[in-house]
Design an enzyme around this catalytic site. Sequence first.
Site, short mmCIF file in Angstrom:
data_model
loop_
_atom_site.label_atom_id
_atom_site.label_comp_id
_atom_site.label_asym_id
_atom_site.label_seq_id
_atom_site.Cartn_x
_atom_site.Cartn_y
_atom_site.Cartn_z
N ASP A 64 25.62 -17.87 9.65
CA ASP A 64 26.70 -16.60 9.58
C ASP A 64 26.48 -16.70 10.83
OD1 ASP A 64 24.71 -16.53 11.01
OD2 ASP A 64 23.36 -14.40 10.98
N TYR A 66 28.23 -16.23 14.75
CA TYR A 66 27.42 -16.72 16.38
C TYR A 66 27.28 -15.43 16.46
CZ TYR A 66 29.16 -21.62 16.44
OH TYR A 66 29.17 -22.69 16.03
N PHE A 77 31.58 -21.97 12.81
CA PHE A 77 31.49 -22.91 13.31
C PHE A 77 32.90 -22.50 14.69
CE2 PHE A 77 29.31 -25.42 9.84
CZ PHE A 77 28.25 -25.33 10.25
N HIS A 186 22.62 -30.81 8.57
CA HIS A 186 23.24 -29.52 9.14
C HIS A 186 23.52 -30.54 10.05
CE1 HIS A 186 24.07 -26.14 11.43
NE2 HIS A 186 24.76 -25.77 10.20
#
Length: 222
Positions: A64, A66, A77, A186
């Site tokens: 989701d 920032y 990202f 991740h």
Amino acid sequence: MAAISNDWNEALKGEYSKPYYRDLYRNVVNAYKTEQVFPPSEDIFNAFHLTPLSKVKAVIIGQDPYHNYGQAHGLCFSVRKGVEIPPSLENIYKELHDDLGIEIPTHGCLVKWAEQGVLLLNSVLTVRAHAALSHKNFGWEEFTDAAIRVLNAQDRPIVYLLWGGPARAKKAMLNNPKQLVLEAPHPSPLSAYRGFFGCRHFSKCNEFLVKNGVEAIDWRVD
């Protein structure tokens, strides 16, 4: 919410009339009226706006947006120029350097990737300020899963870069033999050393694209 106006709109129009989407729309409109929400409403669908369906070469799936001020702008990202590069993106840049020898960028804006055909798609497209996954139950996952199914149905090479558990869970929807799925932990500082570093996904993506007659992605950011 700024409507999707390119070829994604035709591909996803069937979603707009479904009960979940009506609930989603109502939840999102209410949230923007009553709380601080990121990204700005006009940026919610930037991943689709900047990367038309017909241009998608690669897909990176985030969780989701920032949730701090000034960071989110609709691409997973990515942060706007002038905003401090988040730790996960720092690790993405480290792997990019180790894999392709690309100089580590000085900013975190990934619009150049998006404009080359890298769909930077979060599973959930909005978030309440300072509250990660606060909009998880709005219905966004159903909508973004629909987009992933559209991509899986494309009769052409596409590469999926699935980083972390939530992204890797999408693999169950991906069964197109013309497409490539790459998986890794991740890039978060908590997990990057468990296999994200050294995964060489950027070079593997380009090798697959070129092998299948598609122009490679220039992963340089600056």
